[in-house]
Design a protein around this motif. Structure first.
Motif, PDB file in Angstrom:
ATOM      1  N   TYR A 119       0.851  -1.195   0.000  1.00 28.87           N
ATOM      2  CA  TYR A 119       0.000   0.000   0.000  1.00 28.87           C
ATOM      3  C   TYR A 119       0.879   1.234   0.000  1.00 28.87           C
ATOM      4  N   LYS A 120       0.490   2.224  -0.777  1.00 30.94           N
ATOM      5  CA  LYS A 120       1.209   3.485  -0.758  1.00 30.94           C
ATOM      6  C   LYS A 120       0.919   4.205   0.551  1.00 30.94           C
ATOM      7  N   GLU A 121       1.857   5.036   0.990  1.00 35.69           N
ATOM      8  CA  GLU A 121       1.747   5.645   2.309  1.00 35.69           C
ATOM      9  C   GLU A 121       0.696   6.754   2.389  1.00 35.69           C
ATOM     10  N   ASN A 122       0.410   7.396   1.280  1.00 34.23           N
ATOM     11  CA  ASN A 122      -0.554   8.498   1.323  1.00 34.23           C
ATOM     12  C   ASN A 122      -1.983   7.995   1.159  1.00 34.23           C
ATOM     13  N   TYR A 123      -2.892   8.549   1.918  1.00 33.55           N
ATOM     14  CA  TYR A 123      -4.308   8.228   1.812  1.00 33.55           C
ATOM     15  C   TYR A 123      -5.114   9.444   2.252  1.00 33.55           C
ATOM     16  N   GLU A 124      -6.341   9.530   1.770  1.00 36.17           N
ATOM     17  CA  GLU A 124      -7.175  10.689   2.053  1.00 36.17           C
ATOM     18  C   GLU A 124      -7.919  10.510   3.374  1.00 36.17           C
ATOM     19  N   LYS A 125      -8.292  11.636   3.944  1.00 38.94           N
ATOM     20  CA  LYS A 125      -9.101  11.619   5.162  1.00 38.94           C
ATOM     21  C   LYS A 125     -10.433  10.934   4.873  1.00 38.94           C
ATOM     22  N   GLY A 126     -10.857  10.091   5.781  1.00 38.28           N
ATOM     23  CA  GLY A 126     -12.102   9.365   5.608  1.00 38.28           C
ATOM     24  C   GLY A 126     -11.909   7.962   5.060  1.00 38.28           C
ATOM     25  N   PHE A 127     -10.643   7.620   4.702  1.00 43.06           N
ATOM     26  CA  PHE A 127     -10.338   6.301   4.152  1.00 43.06           C
ATOM     27  C   PHE A 127      -9.482   5.484   5.125  1.00 43.06           C
ATOM     28  N   GLU A 128      -9.456   5.912   6.380  1.00 45.20           N
ATOM     29  CA  GLU A 128      -8.525   5.320   7.347  1.00 45.20           C
ATOM     30  C   GLU A 128      -8.746   3.826   7.555  1.00 45.20           C
ATOM     31  N   LEU A 129      -9.999   3.394   7.674  1.00 47.19           N
ATOM     32  CA  LEU A 129     -10.265   1.985   7.979  1.00 47.19           C
ATOM     33  C   LEU A 129      -9.699   1.066   6.904  1.00 47.19           C
ATOM     34  N   ARG A 130      -9.965   1.390   5.642  1.00 49.86           N
ATOM     35  CA  ARG A 130      -9.483   0.527   4.559  1.00 49.86           C
ATOM     36  C   ARG A 130      -7.960   0.530   4.495  1.00 49.86           C
ATOM     37  N   VAL A 135      -2.857  -2.303   5.331  1.00 46.93           N
ATOM     38  CA  VAL A 135      -1.462  -2.279   5.758  1.00 46.93           C
ATOM     39  C   VAL A 135      -1.177  -3.381   6.780  1.00 46.93           C
ATOM     40  N   ASN A 136      -2.125  -3.611   7.678  1.00 46.70           N
ATOM     41  CA  ASN A 136      -1.884  -4.547   8.776  1.00 46.70           C
ATOM     42  C   ASN A 136      -2.331  -5.982   8.503  1.00 46.70           C
ATOM     43  N   LYS A 209     -14.041   4.670   1.144  1.00 44.22           N
ATOM     44  CA  LYS A 209     -14.359   5.411   2.355  1.00 44.22           C
ATOM     45  C   LYS A 209     -14.687   4.434   3.472  1.00 44.22           C
ATOM     46  N   SER A 210     -14.361   4.832   4.679  1.00 41.48           N
ATOM     47  CA  SER A 210     -14.458   3.913   5.812  1.00 41.48           C
ATOM     48  C   SER A 210     -15.843   3.284   5.955  1.00 41.48           C
ATOM     49  N   ALA A 274     -10.843   8.407  12.826  1.00 41.91           N
ATOM     50  CA  ALA A 274      -9.552   8.633  12.159  1.00 41.91           C
ATOM     51  C   ALA A 274      -8.483   7.660  12.648  1.00 41.91           C
ATOM     52  N   LYS A 275      -8.723   7.004  13.799  1.00 42.98           N
ATOM     53  CA  LYS A 275      -7.784   6.024  14.334  1.00 42.98           C
ATOM     54  C   LYS A 275      -8.532   4.743  14.682  1.00 42.98           C
ATOM     55  N   PRO A 276      -8.952   3.998  13.680  1.00 44.37           N
ATOM     56  CA  PRO A 276      -9.759   2.801  13.930  1.00 44.37           C
ATOM     57  C   PRO A 276      -8.954   1.680  14.576  1.00 44.37           C
ATOM     58  N   SER A 277      -9.601   0.979  15.485  1.00 47.87           N
ATOM     59  CA  SER A 277      -8.996  -0.190  16.120  1.00 47.87           C
ATOM     60  C   SER A 277      -9.429  -1.439  15.364  1.00 47.87           C
TER      61      SER A 277
END
Length: 297
Positions: A119-130, A135-136, A209-210, A274-277
């Motif tokens: 995965y590329k390091e840059n991502y837009e706000k609102g796409f954090e979950l995906r 990445v993990n 989007k998340s 913005a910081k999903p578990s």
């Protein structure tokens, strides 16, 4: 011949096909690139059709929606080569020697090869979950993939010899999102064919989007419950099923469902933040699975 197969649904395929065509041409091999559009009403049909003018490239369109699995099976049936490379449309090779790395391998010795995801390091706000999930849970380092070859492979970026398992196909009865990859990989395992893992990754670009991705995850869990009831998935292939069976064993299912009902809104709020578990996501998936199993009785 190498057959590069790309199922698509209303997506701009030109960047991916252009790069693959360039690399395959430079590798000086016999190849074809087949793209199967699953919607004749796609707004991108006119744009994507241009690849039919490129040498060894084919853009075909289904008259009606077939779904992800059937669309992939159509590609397998149409493929002329014995060497197959499956790629999702929302990907791009990381390296310029992506194609040559594969074709240099001996598929007689290793008929199934998986190159990995990045995965590329840059991502837009609102796409954090995906992004965090990818990445993990999907961009798995090579040394970890080697130690768990079947559970860490995906069908996108899978390179294989078609004649190794001539009847290998995707589960055509699946209509909901999720677990088609796992069933396909399970069939490889059932046929006692090893999967060689190498470092030849693709970028997965299709971040959603998340909330969109969250809804797809829930849909996949419901799909999993159906597969479990049909004895097509077991605890060996799914941590959710394994956890569910532990709850059943110790008669804790009802207690877990009760606690999940209370915590469900809090879990959802965090998952879409913005910081999903991912731990909360796992609990939400397990709770959804327990509900689905209870409602099926």
């Amino acid at each position: 011949m190498l057959s590069i197969l790309i199922p698509t649904y209303n997506y701009d395929i030109l960047p991916l096909v252009s790069q693959l065509h360039k690399q395959a041409t430079q590798a000086n091999i016999d190849f074809e690139i087949r793209v199967q559009e699953d919607d004749k009403n796609s707004t991108l049909v006119a744009q994507n059709t241009i690849i039919n003018t490129w040498e060894n490239c084919y853009y075909d369109i289904n008259d009606s929606r077939q779904g992800w699995c059937l669309n992939r099976n159509i590609l397998i049936e149409k493929s002329k080569g014995d060497k197959i490379l499956f790629l999702d449309v929302d990907t791009l090779p990381v390296n310029n020697n992506f194609i040559s790395t594969y074709v240099e391998l001996n598929l007689d010795e290793n008929p199934f090869v998986f190159g990995g995801w990045n995965y590329k390091e840059n991502y837009e706000k609102g796409f954090e979950l995906r992004y965090f999930y990818g990445v993990n849970r999907e961009a798995i380092p090579l040394h970890k993939r080697i130690n768990n070859p079947y559970n860490t492979a995906f069908t996108s970026n899978l390179y294989y010899k078609k004649s190794a398992i001539p009847n290998l196909r995707f589960e055509s009865n699946l209509t909901k999102y999720g677990y088609d990859d796992i069933l396909f990989i399970n069939d490889i395992k059932k046929n006692n064919k090893p999967i060689l893992h190498i470092e030849n990754p693709i970028y997965h670009l299709g971040l959603e989007k998340s909330e969109v991705y969250f809804n797809k995850v829930i849909e996949s869990v419901l799909n999993l419950s159906i597969l479990y009831k049909q004895n097509q998935m077991s605890a060996q292939e799914s941590k959710i099923i394994k956890a569910f069976q532990i709850l059943q064993k110790y008669y804790l299912t009802n207690l877990f469902v009760f606690l999940f009902t209370i915590c469900k809104p809090l879990f959802r709020k965090n998952i879409l933040s913005a910081k999903p578990s991912l731990f909360y996501l796992d609990l939400y998936k397990l709770g959804t699975f327990c509900f689905a199993m209870r409602d099926s009785k």
